[in-house]
Design a protein around this motif. Structure first.
Motif, mmCIF file in Angstrom:
data_model
loop_
_atom_site.group_PDB
_atom_site.id
_atom_site.type_symbol
_atom_site.label_atom_id
_atom_site.label_comp_id
_atom_site.label_asym_id
_atom_site.label_seq_id
_atom_site.Cartn_x
_atom_site.Cartn_y
_atom_site.Cartn_z
ATOM 1 N N GLU A 138 0.840 -1.210 0.000
ATOM 2 C CA GLU A 138 0.000 0.000 0.000
ATOM 3 C C GLU A 138 0.870 1.253 0.000
ATOM 4 O OE1 GLU A 138 -3.606 2.108 2.585
ATOM 5 O OE2 GLU A 138 -2.967 0.061 3.038
ATOM 6 N N ASN A 139 1.872 1.267 0.860
ATOM 7 C CA ASN A 139 2.787 2.408 0.924
ATOM 8 C C ASN A 139 3.596 2.516 -0.360
ATOM 9 O OD1 ASN A 139 5.267 3.958 1.516
ATOM 10 N ND2 ASN A 139 4.520 3.989 3.611
ATOM 11 N N ALA A 140 4.120 1.414 -0.835
ATOM 12 C CA ALA A 140 4.958 1.412 -2.036
ATOM 13 C C ALA A 140 4.180 1.883 -3.258
ATOM 14 C CB ALA A 140 5.530 0.016 -2.270
ATOM 15 N N ASP A 141 2.947 1.409 -3.403
ATOM 16 C CA ASP A 141 2.131 1.814 -4.551
ATOM 17 C C ASP A 141 1.844 3.309 -4.521
ATOM 18 O OD1 ASP A 141 2.077 -0.770 -5.471
ATOM 19 O OD2 ASP A 141 0.086 -1.229 -4.676
ATOM 20 N N ARG A 142 1.604 3.837 -3.334
ATOM 21 C CA ARG A 142 1.292 5.265 -3.208
ATOM 22 C C ARG A 142 2.496 6.117 -3.585
ATOM 23 N NH1 ARG A 142 2.566 8.438 0.700
ATOM 24 N NH2 ARG A 142 2.916 6.735 2.177
ATOM 25 N N THR A 143 3.666 5.800 -3.031
ATOM 26 C CA THR A 143 4.839 6.624 -3.317
ATOM 27 C C THR A 143 5.278 6.467 -4.777
ATOM 28 O OG1 THR A 143 6.322 4.863 -2.500
ATOM 29 C CG2 THR A 143 5.672 6.577 -0.934
ATOM 30 N N ALA A 144 5.144 5.269 -5.326
ATOM 31 C CA ALA A 144 5.502 5.056 -6.729
ATOM 32 C C ALA A 144 4.583 5.841 -7.654
ATOM 33 C CB ALA A 144 5.450 3.571 -7.069
ATOM 34 N N SER A 145 3.301 5.861 -7.346
ATOM 35 C CA SER A 145 2.351 6.602 -8.182
ATOM 36 C C SER A 145 2.631 8.105 -8.138
ATOM 37 C CB SER A 145 0.913 6.322 -7.721
ATOM 38 O OG SER A 145 0.575 4.967 -7.937
ATOM 39 N N GLU A 146 2.935 8.620 -6.957
ATOM 40 C CA GLU A 146 3.255 10.044 -6.825
ATOM 41 C C GLU A 146 4.509 10.389 -7.625
ATOM 42 O OE1 GLU A 146 3.631 10.496 -2.639
ATOM 43 O OE2 GLU A 146 1.458 10.558 -2.266
#
Length: 302
Positions: free
Chosen positions: A152-160
């Motif tokens: 969840e954290n990784a997907d969020r930072t990668a998308s940003e």
């Protein structure tokens, strides 16, 4: 038991059950070798064998699961406290065995086949990573999130991060190309070919890698070959935050286009040669340098 208390009780049990299931959820991710890495549950004791891998685990929200790293793993600040088990070319295998990691993450082109094979032979679970394009950085951060159970954290930072990358790609899309020699080091004189991620950075900024056609990823070249290709821009990195003295050695060749145009530039290696989210900071500098070069050579509108 009242209805409200019963509801709270059931909700709490549900949350505990969900968390337990997530913690025990099997993991299956394909690495850069094409090998499928399978874990019975997300890794809890991870060793990272390159500074950029360490940084990317923190970006994935999984920094606290790292139990060891290698020399020069100095970002973010917490990474400095990790035990060091050698460098990206030479490890203390005794220290590794004592740590009992459930996952080792290696850098394919940096650590090399021999080291990775030895780790396999010792029975470690090894995930091999490689970044050849800018998008690969976000992909690897997401992989690390899967491996460590922090998707969840990784997907969020990668998308940003990808949103910022897309904005930079769009803003530099129609700029007039300029030829660029990227100098990794001076003795031996070394550059990077078109397969390297930095070539993607140069291209995104509207540049052409003067040595894109080199046969190996990081070729050692001659001064004569640089003079023959006569780049309009030279960008160097070096070892630290300061511009290396050897960059100005090119001024001894006044017929070189980059010298005639006063287009000798520096980008700190930590934000251009480490395959992490910070590479966009380095890319912004590269794009600014190429914009300045276009003005100097009158190559058209920016």
């Amino acid at each position: 038991m009242s209805r409200s208390i019963f509801t709270i009780f059931i909700t709490t049990l549900s949350l505990l059950w969900t968390g337990s299931c997530w913690a025990d959820k099997p993991v299956r991710v394909q690495d850069a070798r094409g090998h499928w890495i399978e874990l019975a549950a997300p890794a809890e004791r991870i060793v990272a064998l390159a500074p950029h891998i360490v940084e990317n685990f923190y970006s994935a929200g999984a920094g606290e699961k790292l139990v060891a790293a290698v020399s020069y793993s100095d970002y973010p600040e917490q990474a400095k406290k990790l035990p060091k088990i050698g460098n990206y070319k030479a490890l203390s295998y005794e220290s590794l065995l004592a740590l009992k990691p459930d996952l080792i993450v290696a850098w394919g082109s940096g650590n090399g086949d021999e080291m990775i094979q030895k780790l396999d032979d010792l029975g470690f679970t090894v995930f091999v990573t490689e970044s050849r394009t800018l998008e690969d950085i976000a992909k690897n951060v997401r992989f690390f999130g899967e491996l460590a159970g922090t998707s969840e954290n990784a997907d969020r930072t990668a998308s940003e991060w990808l949103k910022r990358l897309n904005e930079l790609q769009h803003s530099n899309k129609k700029k007039t190309p300029v030829s660029v020699f990227y100098q990794v080091w001076n003795d031996p004189l070394q550059t990077l070919n078109g397969e390297h991620l930095i070539s993607d950075v140069i291209q995104t900024c509207g540049g052409r890698n003067a040595f894109a056609d080199a046969m190996v990823l990081a070729p050692k070249i001659s001064i004569e070959s640089v003079l023959n290709r006569n780049p309009e821009v030279i960008i160097s990195s070096g070892m630290g935050k300061s511009r290396p003295d050897w960059l100005d050695a090119w001024k001894a060749y006044p017929t070189l286009n980059a010298v005639k145009n006063d287009s000798l530039y520096f980008v700190p290696p930590d934000i251009i040669q480490r395959h992490t989210f910070r590479v966009l900071d380095g890319m912004e500098m590269v794009c600014d340098h190429l914009d300045n070069a276009r003005i100097k050579v009158g190559a058209g509108s920016i």
